[in-house]
Design a protein around this motif. Structure first.
Motif, PDB file in Angstrom:
ATOM      1  N   TRP A  75     -38.789  13.451 -27.552  1.00 30.97           N
ATOM      2  CA  TRP A  75     -37.234  13.370 -28.334  1.00 30.97           C
ATOM      3  C   TRP A  75     -36.813  14.695 -27.877  1.00 30.97           C
ATOM      4  O   TRP A  75     -35.661  14.975 -27.543  1.00 30.97           O
ATOM      5  N   PHE A  76     -37.059  15.712 -28.101  1.00 31.28           N
ATOM      6  CA  PHE A  76     -36.881  17.455 -28.488  1.00 31.28           C
ATOM      7  C   PHE A  76     -36.158  17.524 -27.127  1.00 31.28           C
ATOM      8  O   PHE A  76     -35.395  17.844 -27.097  1.00 31.28           O
ATOM      9  N   CYS A 103     -35.611  15.852 -24.575  1.00 32.57           N
ATOM     10  CA  CYS A 103     -34.625  15.110 -23.859  1.00 32.57           C
ATOM     11  C   CYS A 103     -32.645  15.767 -24.708  1.00 32.57           C
ATOM     12  O   CYS A 103     -32.095  15.859 -24.018  1.00 32.57           O
ATOM     13  N   ALA A 104     -33.296  16.113 -26.351  1.00 31.58           N
ATOM     14  CA  ALA A 104     -32.768  16.527 -26.627  1.00 31.58           C
ATOM     15  C   ALA A 104     -31.784  18.645 -26.276  1.00 31.58           C
ATOM     16  O   ALA A 104     -30.771  19.090 -26.165  1.00 31.58           O
ATOM     17  N   ILE A 105     -33.292  19.101 -25.840  1.00 31.09           N
ATOM     18  CA  ILE A 105     -33.225  20.571 -25.414  1.00 31.09           C
ATOM     19  C   ILE A 105     -32.021  21.119 -24.186  1.00 31.09           C
ATOM     20  O   ILE A 105     -31.211  21.230 -23.500  1.00 31.09           O
ATOM     21  N   TYR A 160     -35.542  10.452 -19.625  1.00 28.73           N
ATOM     22  CA  TYR A 160     -34.501   9.403 -20.115  1.00 28.73           C
ATOM     23  C   TYR A 160     -35.174   8.318 -19.254  1.00 28.73           C
ATOM     24  O   TYR A 160     -35.619   7.660 -20.254  1.00 28.73           O
ATOM     25  N   THR A 203     -38.570   7.644 -20.565  1.00 25.76           N
ATOM     26  CA  THR A 203     -38.451   7.714 -22.681  1.00 25.76           C
ATOM     27  C   THR A 203     -38.252   5.827 -22.267  1.00 25.76           C
ATOM     28  O   THR A 203     -38.585   5.170 -23.353  1.00 25.76           O
ATOM     29  N   SER A 239     -30.241  18.115 -22.745  1.00 29.26           N
ATOM     30  CA  SER A 239     -28.505  17.257 -22.400  1.00 29.26           C
ATOM     31  C   SER A 239     -28.163  18.220 -23.500  1.00 29.26           C
ATOM     32  O   SER A 239     -26.882  18.792 -22.441  1.00 29.26           O
ATOM     33  N   SER A 240     -28.627  19.795 -24.476  1.00 30.19           N
ATOM     34  CA  SER A 240     -27.964  20.691 -25.002  1.00 30.19           C
ATOM     35  C   SER A 240     -27.576  21.833 -23.199  1.00 30.19           C
ATOM     36  O   SER A 240     -26.507  22.411 -23.856  1.00 30.19           O
TER      37      SER A 240
END
Length: 313
Positions: free
Chosen positions: A268-269, A271-273, A239, A242, A275-276
């Motif tokens: 972005w991908f 960060c999303a993965i 993050y 980014t 985070s999940s």
């Protein structure tokens, strides 16, 4: 090759890459120094191949569960031991080779350059990232063992077992996709999650290898804790990268460290993965260890009540 000589370029006293290059050349007939990741040419370098890999994985897992639904669990102990031992050694080898390449960069150029500079993405890094990506296909076999062994998380709680299954399948398949996107996007910061992931996997597969041999390992709980800490560090670093990229590109009035190398979509991908993953592993930890703690407390309370009752009698 010279003898043992510790230096910035030889943090382990010997240059491991030379030995790796010899092994690579012996197996593939060309030097590791000649490798280049080229989309459409390098094996498993295209989106269709990744999609086919994920679909095949899901078909094998859910198809296997259906086919084996009425059969007795299998116990492929020896194969499971070999699988985990080899993954321990391979993960350790890639980890040490990466550290060997990163130490000179970190010492000479600092952390920001090493995680954000385009020049920090070297040919050797690229090959090691690619090998780590290929290992993710190999790791899919973990779930196959769960299927044939009809393995469930300890206890009878269906919620916990289903939560574990979802986490396991999602994590394995998406990590493969994540490694692909970062390789194609050439995100220089990739080494941070890869190094942390390899460190955890060395311990994790060693744990599975030992327990398959019948050993009692006391630090199982701390593996999940390490994974959670891993994702926290990953997210902080990613993050930050980014943020500084977008601040430098679109809002120079905001404080930033400068630009950061890598594809925007890949960032972005990632960060999303990640985070999940953090959310899912925290939930897994809560369901597993808090449930076990409550179970032990209930058992202790029941035992105390029994003793109290016997004293009255």
């Amino acid at each position: 090759m010279s003898g043992v000589e510790f230096s910035i370029d030889r943090p382990f006293g010997i240059y491991l890459w030379d030995y790796f290059d010899q092994a690579f050349t012996a197996v593939l007939g060309k030097s590791a120094n000649d490798f280049a990741f080229v989309e459409g040419e390098t094996p498993f370098s295209t989106i269709p191949e990744v999609v086919v890999g994920c679909v095949t994985y899901l078909m094998v897992i859910f198809g296997g569960q259906y086919i084996l639904r009425d059969s007795m669990p299998l116990r492929p102990k020896f194969i499971f031991q070999v699988h985990n031992l080899l993954l321990t050694l391979v993960s350790l080898a890639i980890l040490l080779l990466l550290i060997e390449q990163l130490v000179p960069q970190l010492v000479r150029h600092g952390l920001y350059w090493t995680i954000c500079s385009f020049d920090a993405w070297t040919q050797k890094h690229e090959l090691l990232y690619y090998l780590n990506y290929l290992v993710k296909y190999w790791e899919l076999i973990d779930t196959v063992f769960l299927v044939v062994k009809k393995k469930k998380l300890g206890g009878d709680e269906k919620e916990r077992a289903d939560g574990f299954k979802f986490l396991h399948v999602f994590h394995h398949s998406m990590t493969m996709v994540l490694c692909y996107t970062q390789l194609v996007g050439r995100t220089t910061v990739s080494w941070v999650p890869i190094v942390l992931n390899l460190t955890v996997h060395v311990l994790m597969y060693y744990y599975y290898f030992r327990t398959a041999s019948g050993a009692k390992i006391w630090w199982k709980k701390y593996l999940t804790t390490m994974q959670i800490i891993q994702f926290v560090i990953d997210l902080f670093v990613i993050y930050s990268c980014t943020y500084t990229f977008y601040a430098n590109k679109y809002a120079l009035q905001l404080p930033n460290f400068g630009t950061c190398s890598g594809g925007e979509g890949a960032a972005w991908f990632g960060c999303a993965i990640l985070s999940s993953y953090l959310v899912l592993f925290i939930n897994f930890y809560r369901m597993t260890y808090n449930a076990n703690k409550n179970k032990k407390n209930a058992a202790a309370a029941a035992a105390a009540a029994t003793v109290k009752k016997s004293k009255k009698i």
